[in-house]
Design a protein around this motif. Structure first.
Motif, PDB file in Angstrom:
ATOM      1  N   HIS A   1      42.456  39.701  43.980  1.00 35.52           N
ATOM      2  CA  HIS A   1      43.713  40.052  43.326  1.00 35.52           C
ATOM      3  C   HIS A   1      43.464  40.997  42.142  1.00 35.52           C
ATOM      4  O   HIS A   1      44.184  41.993  41.968  1.00 35.52           O
ATOM      5  CB  HIS A   1      44.437  38.790  42.850  1.00 35.52           C
TER       6      HIS A   1
ATOM      7  N   CYS B   1      45.274  44.584  40.519  1.00 33.75           N
ATOM      8  CA  CYS B   1      46.315  44.247  39.546  1.00 33.75           C
ATOM      9  C   CYS B   1      45.822  44.444  38.114  1.00 33.75           C
ATOM     10  O   CYS B   1      45.049  43.631  37.589  1.00 33.75           O
ATOM     11  CB  CYS B   1      46.791  42.806  39.766  1.00 33.75           C
TER      12      CYS B   1
ATOM     13  N   CYS C   1      46.818  41.573  35.448  1.00 27.07           N
ATOM     14  CA  CYS C   1      45.977  40.371  35.459  1.00 27.07           C
ATOM     15  C   CYS C   1      44.581  40.676  34.907  1.00 27.07           C
ATOM     16  O   CYS C   1      43.974  39.824  34.256  1.00 27.07           O
ATOM     17  CB  CYS C   1      45.887  39.786  36.869  1.00 27.07           C
TER      18      CYS C   1
HETATM   19 ZN   LIG Z   1      48.291  40.106  38.906  1.00 21.94          ZN
END
Ligand SMILES: [Zn+2]
Lengths: 148, 199
Positions: free
Chosen positions: A24, A28, A31
């Motif tokens: 992820h 991203c 994040c």
């Molecule tokens: Zn994220």
């Protein structure tokens, strides 16, 4: 994802979870930023100094513990004195046994009564009264002593 | 080999006072520090830590090693701390709605060290002091349950399952509690976080 970021920062995730987070993070930016910032926060928390308990601390705890009432449940006396317990149990069993055994005694006595009655009949039987009584033989020593 | 906490507690249950002393030595510092960060007052933290040990001692006869010893210990400590914080909050509100965070012995001790520092180090030292103060205040400003979660997670290094049991919530509730706490700390400590990121 939110619940896994801190675990990721602290290295507390399982292998499969860690790989999932990394996958992820690769796509991203938000994040990624959060991971870096949480890492920074975690590092800052480590800077906080620890305090030492005061010297009086142990003494106070010991004093408070010593002031505790010795409360024991009704059966607690079993634990500290097993010998006393065993002695008490033996005594209790002995009392019960004696109590049970003593119930037989009157029966024995009743069987003896006819024998005693017979003895009385025999000792008062006229033809035998002239003979020296067997009871006197026991007192013989006392009667003989003045003669000596 | 050192006896485990559970073994020590079972020995205390069997009447061995020495094992209680060993538990006291093992946990007095973690407990006092945890409670100090919770109640923000050193004297009160020590009083509460004494109370925790007293309750452990009182419960010895009924002790059953059903959970980890630390779970039980910190659950007692957390409950006492949360009650204490809630009690004193009302007292503080009566005095002032935004009274400054308690300044206690820790800062005093650090200031006496300042004087001993060489002149060129003072500036650096003040920077560090400000840093520590910011971190401390950021933790102290967290809502008490979040604060307890952070303290148990960061300083006692207990696992999620254990902390969840201490705080009597689910593991996922604990994770979101910690996430919110770190979010708040990230904002509160933004200047330091930015510095940390650069270095
Ligand atoms: Zn994220």
């Amino acid at each position: 994802m939110e619940n896994k970021i801190l675990g990721y920062v602290d290295g507390r995730l399982r292998e499969n979870e860690r790989l999932e987070v990394e996958k992820h993070l690769a796509g991203c930016a938000a994040c990624c930023l959060r991971v870096n910032e949480f890492r920074a926060v975690s590092g800052l928390l480590e800077e906080l100094p620890m305090i030492e308990p005061t010297a009086a601390f142990d003494l106070r705890v010991r004093a408070r513990v010593a002031a505790e009432p010795v409360k024991q449940s009704w059966w607690a006396w079993l634990i500290p004195a097993p010998r006393v317990t065993i002695a008490a149990l033996v005594l209790m069993l002995a009392t019960i046994w004696v109590g049970t055994a003593s119930k037989n005694q009157p029966q024995i006595a009743q069987e003896d009564i006819p024998v005693l009655e017979n003895y009385d009949v025999l000792s008062n039987f006229e033809p035998l009264t002239e003979l020296p009584q067997p009871v006197q033989a026991d007192d013989g020593g006392q009667q003989q002593s003045p003669q000596m | 080999m050192a006896r485990s906490d559970v073994q020590l507690m079972l020995d205390v249950k069997a009447g061995d006072e020495q094992s209680f002393t060993l538990l006291l030595h093992r946990y007095r510092s973690p407990l006092v520090n945890f409670l100090y960060r919770m109640v923000r007052n050193r004297e009160q933290a020590e009083d509460l830590a004494q109370e925790v040990f007293l309750r452990v001692y009182r419960a010895r006869e009924n002790y059953v090693p059903s959970a980890k010893f630390t779970t039980w210990l910190f659950r007692i400590a957390t409950n006492l701390a949360l009650n204490s914080v809630r009690d004193t909050r009302y007292q503080r509100m009566e005095i002032s709605l935004d009274a400054p965070v308690t300044v206690d012995a820790e800062e005093g001790e650090e200031k006496t060290l300042d004087i001993a520092e060489k002149h060129q180090n003072i500036e650096q030292h003040l920077v560090e002091e400000t840093r520590k103060k910011m971190i401390r205040h950021a933790i102290e400003k967290l809502p008490e349950k979040q604060r307890a979660a952070v303290l148990l997670h960061k300083y006692q290094e207990l696992d999620y399952g254990e902390i969840a049991k201490i705080l009597q919530c689910s593991e996922s509730a604990l994770k979101s509690l910690l996430f919110r706490a770190y979010e708040t700390l990230r904002v509160e400590l933004a200047p330091l976080v930015a510095q940390q990121g650069k270095s």
